[in-house]
Write a protein that holds these residues in place. Structure first.
Motif: not given
Ligand SMILES: Nc1ncnc2c1ncn2[C@@H]1O[C@H](COP(=O)(O)OP(=O)(O)OP(=O)(O)O)[C@@H](O)[C@H]1O
Ligand SMILES: [Mg+2]
Lengths: 250, 247
Positions: B56-57, B77-79, B163-166, B172-173
């Motif tokens: 998450a962080v 996402g990739y990184a 990522g989604s929650l914030t 999808a990305e």
């Protein structure tokens, strides 16, 4: 027979054993006595090879311990039963498994055979109903008795007991002494016992060795020890009021 | 320096003892199962917890740093995935395990040493080094890779969730990024590191436990040494392995 020849052991500057030569006979209870700190435990650990000796040699029935290979040593050790002064029970296992452990490791007995043997040994040390308890859940004297049961589980040819009855009440101590004597004679074992309990000496001391200042100071048997005129030995044997009274009554 | 060499010598000697033929195979098999439970399964909770938060962080930091129209959003996402697979899961989780598993091993074996339980094993004719250390090594070599795979999965999930929650990275990305440019070799590299680190953790902390001298105080000391030395070894070998495998 177990024989030590000129065994010397130092810890740094501290010479604990100084040229000790003794013969421990087979089928007899060989008692090593001496004051606390005199080196009894160190001698026993030198005999079984847990401590390396600085000089001299130790022989098990003519075989020299220090010349054995790793594999030979392992074989001899399967014939050794040892009771440690502190018990040294495996605290991850309950009582019964502790006693069964050497059997599981070295025999092909089934679980029920091993369990029977363990229970037999435990009953000989007067210990029942403690099978499922862990070492941390039993008393000091009980630990000692479990450790004895574990030491005799494999019917060893050589039995070493470091203070088998310290921490036991006089009656249980007597039971243990006689058990050790009985199995020694029954199975013709070579038994070495460290003790400073005069009751044991008088009860089972076939051969008695007195260690003083790192030397073998006196040797004899349970009769001669009471009539010896060795000054240091007498100070050790007749140290208490009770024993002094007995001495004057003799 | 001299002391260091002496210690290495003793360590190598101990390892040679550890890999001698075991006395009775069936017993060892049972021991291995017990150790998998004690050292592996028992660590699952902490591994999952740390991995979720770590992922998450990571994702949030990536999003924060890559907040420019020049890089596509899925890069986050990739990184995140790459950092997790290459470094964070194998190395950081292994360091955590060095603390948790290592201290347990040193203090368990150290206590057995000072209470003469190891002497009792030796007197029975059992090779105590093999009996005590070998099953632990096998258990960790087998189970740590599983823990690390779980960690990788969970960390990516943590990244996605953060990522989604914030609202910083659309779901999808992120998922597209996590799947992008995937190379099996990266996972292989990660698992090789894990296996090497697992061996270092068990053998070094086992070594410190096995040669404990004294009493309760010294057991504490060996347990600390076990953790510190295996952590250092992990860091050093991380550099070495990375050099060998990624260059
Ligand atoms: N591992 C060791 N390192 C250094 N010195 C030791 C060690 N073990 C024993 N000693 C020393 O050896 C001497 C004899 O100790 P030992 O344990 O043999 O006494 P003991 O006769 O068994 O006494 P007790 O009747 O109290 O058990 C002591 O002075 C002790 O300090
Ligand atoms: Mg003693």
């Amino acid at each position: 027979m177990i024989e030590a020849v000129n065994v010397t052991k130092c810890f740094g500057e501290n010479k604990v054993l100084d040229q000790i030569s003794v013969k421990f006979e087979t089928g007899k209870c060989n008692l090593v006595i001496g004051q606390s700190g005199s080196g009894k435990t160190v001698l026993m650990k030198c005999l079984v090879g847990l401590f390396e000796i600085d000089k001299g040699k130790v022989m098990f029935d003519e075989k020299v311990l220090s010349r054995m290979s790793f594999e030979e040593m392992k074989l001899v050790r399967q014939d050794i039963g040892m009771l440690f002064q502190g018990g040294a029970l495996f605290d991850s296992m309950p009582v019964e498994e502790n006693v069964m452990f050497p059997l599981s490791m070295f025999t092909d007995q089934s679980l029920s055979e091993r369990r029977d043997r363990a229970n037999f040994c435990l009953s000989r040390v007067n210990l029942k109903d403690a099978n499922k308890l862990y070492p941390s859940e039993i008393s000091g004297g009980m630990k000692k008795r479990v450790a004895i049961a574990r030491a005799i589980a494999m019917n060893p040819r050589y039995l070493f007991c470091d203070e088998p009855n310290s921490g036991l009440d006089p009656k249980t101590a007597n039971v243990i002494d006689n058990l050790i004597k009985e199995i020694t004679e029954e199975y013709d074992m070579t038994t070495v016992i460290n003790t400073h309990d005069m009751n044991s000496v008088v009860e089972i001391g076939d051969n008695v060795f007195y260690i003083h200042n790192g030397k073998l100071w006196w040797q004899g048997d349970k009769e001669s020890i009471l009539n010896s005129d060795n000054k240091e030995l007498n100070e050790f044997v007749f140290a208490t009021e009770l024993t002094k009274k007995i001495k004057s009554a003799l | 320096m001299k002391n260091f060499l002496i210690e290495i010598g003793r360590y190598v000697k101990l390892m040679r003892l550890v890999f001698k033929r075991p006395e009775k195979q069936s017993i060892y098999f049972k021991q291995i199962l017990i150790e998998i439970e004690n050292l592996g399964l028992d660590s699952l909770g902490i591994v999952v917890l740390i991995s979720v938060f770590m992922g998450a962080v990571l994702a949030i930091q990536m999003a924060f740093n890559l907040d420019t129209p020049l890089v596509p959003v899925y890069t986050i996402g990739y990184a995140t995935r790459q950092s997790v697979v290459l470094e964070f899961s194998p190395t950081i989780i292994s360091l955590i395990l060095a603390g948790k598993v290592g201290s347990r091993i040193s203090s368990e074996i150290g206590t057995m040493r000072v209470t003469e339980q190891i002497d009792a094993l030796e007197i029975m004719g059992i090779n105590s080094a093999t009996y005590l250390i070998f099953p632990k090594i096998v258990a960790c070599l087998f189970f740590n890779p599983i823990l690390i795979m779980i960690s990788i999965l969970v960390a990516n999930f943590g990244g996605w969730a953060a990522g989604s929650l914030t609202g910083m990275v659309p779901s999808a990305e992120f998922i597209y990024g996590v799947k992008a440019f995937f190379e099996g070799y990266d996972v292989f590299y990660s698992l090789v590191k894990t296996v090497v680190f697992a061996f270092l953790i068990v053998s070094i902390s086992g070594y410190h436990g096995y040669y404990t001298k004294g009493g309760a105080l010294e057991v504490g000391e060996s347990s600390t040494k076990g953790v510190v030395h295996s952590s250092i070894a992990i860091i050093v070998f991380n550099l070495v392995l990375t050099n060998i495998m990624l260059s």
